[in-house]
Design an enzyme around this catalytic site. Sequence first.
Site, PDB file in Angstrom:
ATOM      1  N   GLU A 280       1.110  -1.277  -0.166  1.00 39.77           N
ATOM      2  CA  GLU A 280      -0.003  -0.280  -0.066  1.00 39.77           C
ATOM      3  C   GLU A 280       0.889   1.047   0.080  1.00 39.77           C
ATOM      4  O   GLU A 280       1.487   1.786   1.554  1.00 39.77           O
ATOM      5  CB  GLU A 280      -1.486   0.026   1.547  1.00 39.77           C
ATOM      6  CG  GLU A 280      -2.234  -0.632   1.335  1.00 39.77           C
ATOM      7  CD  GLU A 280      -3.425  -0.448   0.530  1.00 39.77           C
ATOM      8  OE1 GLU A 280      -3.137   1.190  -0.361  1.00 39.77           O
ATOM      9  OE2 GLU A 280      -3.935  -1.727   0.613  1.00 39.77           O
ATOM     10  N   CYS A 314      -2.372   9.027   2.431  1.00 38.68           N
ATOM     11  CA  CYS A 314      -1.788   8.524   1.252  1.00 38.68           C
ATOM     12  C   CYS A 314      -3.248   9.202   0.216  1.00 38.68           C
ATOM     13  O   CYS A 314      -2.782   8.918  -0.983  1.00 38.68           O
ATOM     14  CB  CYS A 314      -2.316   7.376   0.928  1.00 38.68           C
ATOM     15  SG  CYS A 314      -3.142   6.295   2.226  1.00 38.68           S
TER      16      CYS A 314
HETATM   17  P1  NAD Z   1       8.580   4.955   4.643  1.00 45.63           P
HETATM   18  O1  NAD Z   1       8.126   4.241   3.370  1.00 45.63           O
HETATM   19  O2  NAD Z   1       9.391   6.265   4.746  1.00 45.63           O
HETATM   20  O3  NAD Z   1       8.335   3.704   5.890  1.00 45.63           O
HETATM   21  C1  NAD Z   1       7.327   3.023   6.029  1.00 45.63           C
HETATM   22  C2  NAD Z   1       7.807   2.377   7.529  1.00 45.63           C
HETATM   23  O4  NAD Z   1       9.035   1.379   6.730  1.00 45.63           O
HETATM   24  C3  NAD Z   1       7.908   2.557   8.295  1.00 45.63           C
HETATM   25  O5  NAD Z   1       7.871   1.463   9.788  1.00 45.63           O
HETATM   26  C4  NAD Z   1       9.705   2.506   8.146  1.00 45.63           C
HETATM   27  O6  NAD Z   1      10.486   2.977   9.211  1.00 45.63           O
HETATM   28  C5  NAD Z   1       9.863   1.227   6.751  1.00 45.63           C
HETATM   29  N1  NAD Z   1      10.906   1.159   6.828  1.00 45.63           N
HETATM   30  C6  NAD Z   1      11.962   2.085   6.309  1.00 45.63           C
HETATM   31  N2  NAD Z   1      13.266   1.611   5.377  1.00 45.63           N
HETATM   32  C7  NAD Z   1      12.684   0.468   5.413  1.00 45.63           C
HETATM   33  C8  NAD Z   1      13.853  -1.092   4.453  1.00 45.63           C
HETATM   34  N3  NAD Z   1      14.675  -0.258   4.397  1.00 45.63           N
HETATM   35  N4  NAD Z   1      13.181  -1.775   5.343  1.00 45.63           N
HETATM   36  C9  NAD Z   1      11.696  -1.950   5.877  1.00 45.63           C
HETATM   37  N5  NAD Z   1      11.647  -0.788   6.445  1.00 45.63           N
HETATM   38  C10 NAD Z   1      11.600   0.168   6.238  1.00 45.63           C
HETATM   39  O7  NAD Z   1       6.490   5.646   4.716  1.00 45.63           O
HETATM   40  P2  NAD Z   1       6.640   6.843   5.873  1.00 45.63           P
HETATM   41  O8  NAD Z   1       6.692   8.380   5.919  1.00 45.63           O
HETATM   42  O9  NAD Z   1       5.650   6.441   7.049  1.00 45.63           O
HETATM   43  O10 NAD Z   1       4.569   7.159   5.126  1.00 45.63           O
HETATM   44  C11 NAD Z   1       4.191   7.955   4.269  1.00 45.63           C
HETATM   45  C12 NAD Z   1       4.354   7.394   3.299  1.00 45.63           C
HETATM   46  O11 NAD Z   1       3.375   5.467   2.858  1.00 45.63           O
HETATM   47  C13 NAD Z   1       3.170   8.052   1.888  1.00 45.63           C
HETATM   48  O12 NAD Z   1       3.631   8.080   0.696  1.00 45.63           O
HETATM   49  C14 NAD Z   1       2.203   7.567   1.905  1.00 45.63           C
HETATM   50  O13 NAD Z   1       1.383   8.051   1.030  1.00 45.63           O
HETATM   51  C15 NAD Z   1       2.753   6.129   1.997  1.00 45.63           C
HETATM   52  N6  NAD Z   1       0.626   5.466   2.658  1.00 45.63           N
HETATM   53  C16 NAD Z   1      -0.197   4.443   1.927  1.00 45.63           C
HETATM   54  C17 NAD Z   1      -0.949   3.849   2.102  1.00 45.63           C
HETATM   55  C18 NAD Z   1      -1.960   3.321   1.175  1.00 45.63           C
HETATM   56  O14 NAD Z   1      -2.972   2.273   2.061  1.00 45.63           O
HETATM   57  N7  NAD Z   1      -1.369   2.776   0.367  1.00 45.63           N
HETATM   58  C19 NAD Z   1      -1.169   4.538   4.265  1.00 45.63           C
HETATM   59  C20 NAD Z   1      -0.541   4.842   4.456  1.00 45.63           C
HETATM   60  C21 NAD Z   1       0.651   6.164   4.332  1.00 45.63           C
END
Ligand code: NAD
Length: 526
Positions: A280, A314
């Site tokens: 997602e 999102c």
């Molecule tokens: P992010 O990608 O920075 O982090 C998401 C998660 O991934 C966090 O728990 C982070 O600690 C983890 N992470 C980061 N690097 C990693 C790695 N190398 N290996 C494993 N895990 C890792 O996103 P964010 O800033 O927390 O959230 C915002 C983003 O999420 C926006 O792009 C938003 O659109 C998206 N989002 C999408 C939905 C959906 O349903 N489509 C819902 C909520 C948020």
Amino acid sequence: MKAVFIIENVRKSIGGVQMKYDFLERLGIKKVNSGACFGEWIEKPEGNILQSINPATEEVIAEVRMAGSQDYEQVIEAAERAAVILRRMPAPKRGDIVRDLCNEFRRHKDDLGRLITMEVGKIYEEGKGEVQEIIDFSDVAIGHARMMGGRVTPSERPGHFTFESYDPLGLAEEITAFNFPQAVWGWNTLNATVCGDPVIWKPSLQAPLSAIAVQHICNRVMKKYSIEGVFNLLIGEDMIIGDRLVKDSRIPLVSFTGSTAVGLRVGSLVTARGGECILELGGNNALIILADANIDLAIKGLAFGFTGTAKQRCTSTSRAYPEEDIAGIVTDRVVDWCKSLTIGDPLHPQTQMGPLISEKARANVLRSVQKAKEQGGEVVYEGKPLDRKGFFLEPTVIYTKKHLSIMEKETFGPILYIQPIHDLEEGIALNNKVDQGLSSSLFTNNLLSAFHFLSAEGSDCGIRNVNCGTSGAEIGGAFGGNKHTGWGREAGGDAWKKYCRHSQCTINWSGELPLSQGIDFFKNKK
Ligand code: NAD
């Protein structure tokens, strides 16, 4: 722009330690918390200390001792033991666990909502709404627990009975984004639980306390069942705990919610080891307004879409495409909205927009505004950082007669692009022009236009709305996006099937061995 700046400051001493808010105590939050749990908290995990920062005040709320390698193994082994127990438990009994969780979430809704507000800065109304999402989704999951059967299919062979079976998959891992620090856990976990999969949760490092409060609730509920390892928590660094979880072949399903850049990498690592993924990822959502639309409704849809949750959903609205005749009115009304917006303490009941999650997030929005200007966008309302503590930023509105390449990128913060269109066809083409495919809206009073937008030749997004905005969704419907948003579905619809092992089963009671497709393999040997 109106400002509200009241930040509560209630000090309380817990065990000699100064805590600022007594409701944290009710949620089990201490000054220093363990970030590793399998039903029992691991008392002193091996990882570094992580601070949870209130984005409205820049103060440390509490600290978390993160998980290290040994903690990781302990948690995964407990989850594997729990998988054996859950597999034997009938699905309706697993539904009972979800019902007990739901009752606890109802009881703690206000406190949990308040914690979400304090940790990620969304207004209290939305913080409570996030907990309500878990409560609502519990109802859906409990229903599944009694209805998640497969189909019985008519067999082409005489004396044969064929049916589909959905069984527990094994362990499910959840890596979640900061902006919905509890609800995303809820969608995934409640489905996983009724399907019989223990969950290992790695929450965002920007919202660890929200996860710890949820874990306390799970622990309390699971004491009644005397089972450890069903709900597990690993708060740890991305390249240590996150990366290890993604590559761990003991975990067949990884549900990742976050940015497209990280999610696509996670997806490729998981599929390379034969695992399954739910992704997602980022959105970049558009709202089209035709000249025949109810403009008042459209402006409300836009207002919540690009200033609600400080445009950190999102499904937030990034791009507005009004028809040429109404583009001037729409722009003026959007600017009026920005001027009337109440920004400030997200816990204050009058506040409509709180802070962004971090200084980095604020700088990122300002960079996008700068790029839009360089590409020829006209800034019709320029948002400034507020002159106070906290990562507050007023919204920015950019008007452009042509498409700008910056509009193809998700900016996670309050910026809206307005581009006039000739007609619906052009609006749909621009809606579909970007890589992301999460949410989309059309405002119109014309039935033909509405059906065109919802047809296969209309919007290519996973969510397509007419006369309601892009931001938010009901929990019963299949929620998720297409294209670079990842094709994932974590809630509603048939999402539960992803948490199951799916088999086609056949029983032959004919006393013969007829082959399917009528193949007569034994014709010479009768
Ligand atoms: P992010 O990608 O920075 O982090 C998401 C998660 O991934 C966090 O728990 C982070 O600690 C983890 N992470 C980061 N690097 C990693 C790695 N190398 N290996 C494993 N895990 C890792 O996103 P964010 O800033 O927390 O959230 C915002 C983003 O999420 C926006 O792009 C938003 O659109 C998206 N989002 C999408 C939905 C959906 O349903 N489509 C819902 C909520 C948020």
